[in-house]
Design a protein around this motif. Structure first.
Motif, short mmCIF file in Angstrom:
data_model
loop_
_atom_site.label_atom_id
_atom_site.label_comp_id
_atom_site.label_asym_id
_atom_site.label_seq_id
_atom_site.Cartn_x
_atom_site.Cartn_y
_atom_site.Cartn_z
N ALA A 1 52.22 54.29 4.29
CA ALA A 1 52.31 54.14 2.83
C ALA A 1 50.90 53.96 2.28
CB ALA A 1 53.20 52.96 2.47
N PRO A 2 50.08 55.02 2.29
CA PRO A 2 48.67 54.87 1.92
C PRO A 2 48.42 54.41 0.49
CG PRO A 2 49.26 57.19 2.22
CD PRO A 2 50.43 56.38 2.65
N GLY A 3 49.38 54.51 -0.39
CA GLY A 3 49.19 54.08 -1.77
C GLY A 3 49.60 52.63 -2.01
N VAL A 4 50.03 51.94 -0.95
CA VAL A 4 50.54 50.58 -1.11
C VAL A 4 49.62 49.59 -0.39
CG1 VAL A 4 52.48 49.04 -0.65
CG2 VAL A 4 52.91 51.42 -1.24
N ILE A 5 49.15 48.60 -1.13
CA ILE A 5 48.35 47.54 -0.53
C ILE A 5 49.26 46.33 -0.33
CG2 ILE A 5 46.40 45.96 -0.81
CD1 ILE A 5 45.11 48.11 -2.63
N VAL A 6 49.33 45.86 0.91
CA VAL A 6 50.13 44.68 1.23
C VAL A 6 49.17 43.51 1.39
CG1 VAL A 6 51.70 43.62 2.89
CG2 VAL A 6 51.85 46.08 2.41
N ARG A 7 49.45 42.44 0.68
CA ARG A 7 48.65 41.23 0.80
C ARG A 7 49.55 40.11 1.27
NH1 ARG A 7 46.53 43.76 -3.79
NH2 ARG A 7 44.30 44.18 -3.60
N GLY A 8 49.00 39.25 2.09
CA GLY A 8 49.79 38.14 2.59
C GLY A 8 48.91 37.10 3.23
N SER A 9 49.55 36.17 3.90
CA SER A 9 48.85 35.10 4.58
C SER A 9 49.59 34.81 5.88
CB SER A 9 48.81 33.85 3.69
OG SER A 9 48.11 32.82 4.32
N ILE A 10 48.91 34.99 6.99
CA ILE A 10 49.49 34.72 8.30
C ILE A 10 49.48 33.20 8.51
CG2 ILE A 10 49.17 35.02 10.79
CD1 ILE A 10 47.83 37.74 10.11
N ASP A 11 50.63 32.65 8.83
CA ASP A 11 50.73 31.19 9.00
C ASP A 11 49.74 30.68 10.03
OD1 ASP A 11 52.74 30.97 7.12
OD2 ASP A 11 54.36 30.93 8.59
#
Length: 80
Positions: free
Chosen positions: A15-25
């Motif tokens: 999904a090259p148009g999608v940026i996923v942001r998160g935080s690894i516990d």
């Protein structure tokens, strides 16, 4: 060496148009260079937990190319 609440941004090749942001516990760096992603959850296991964990594992693999990266869901209140 544990690192807690590790933020990331990741663009999946699928999904090259999608940026996923998160935080690894918790991201554990082992002396041999391998990494372990730990994701802590409360309540009952749900399918989306495994999906989230795999996404976090892939993000860590992308951030540390060449490192062996495994991942584990942790349900602290469960006594399995």
């Amino acid at each position: 060496q544990p690192h807690y609440e590790v933020p990331f941004s990741f663009v999946s090749p699928e999904a090259p148009g999608v940026i996923v942001r998160g935080s690894i516990d918790c991201l554990v760096a082992h002396p041999d260079g391998s990494l372990r992603v730990l994701e802590f959850k409360t309540g009952a296991p749900r399918p989306e937990h495994a999906h989230q964990l795999e996404l976090y594992r892939r993000a860590a693999q992308f951030a540390f190319p060449g490192a062996a990266v495994d991942a584990e869901l942790v349900y602290p209140e469960r006594a399995d």
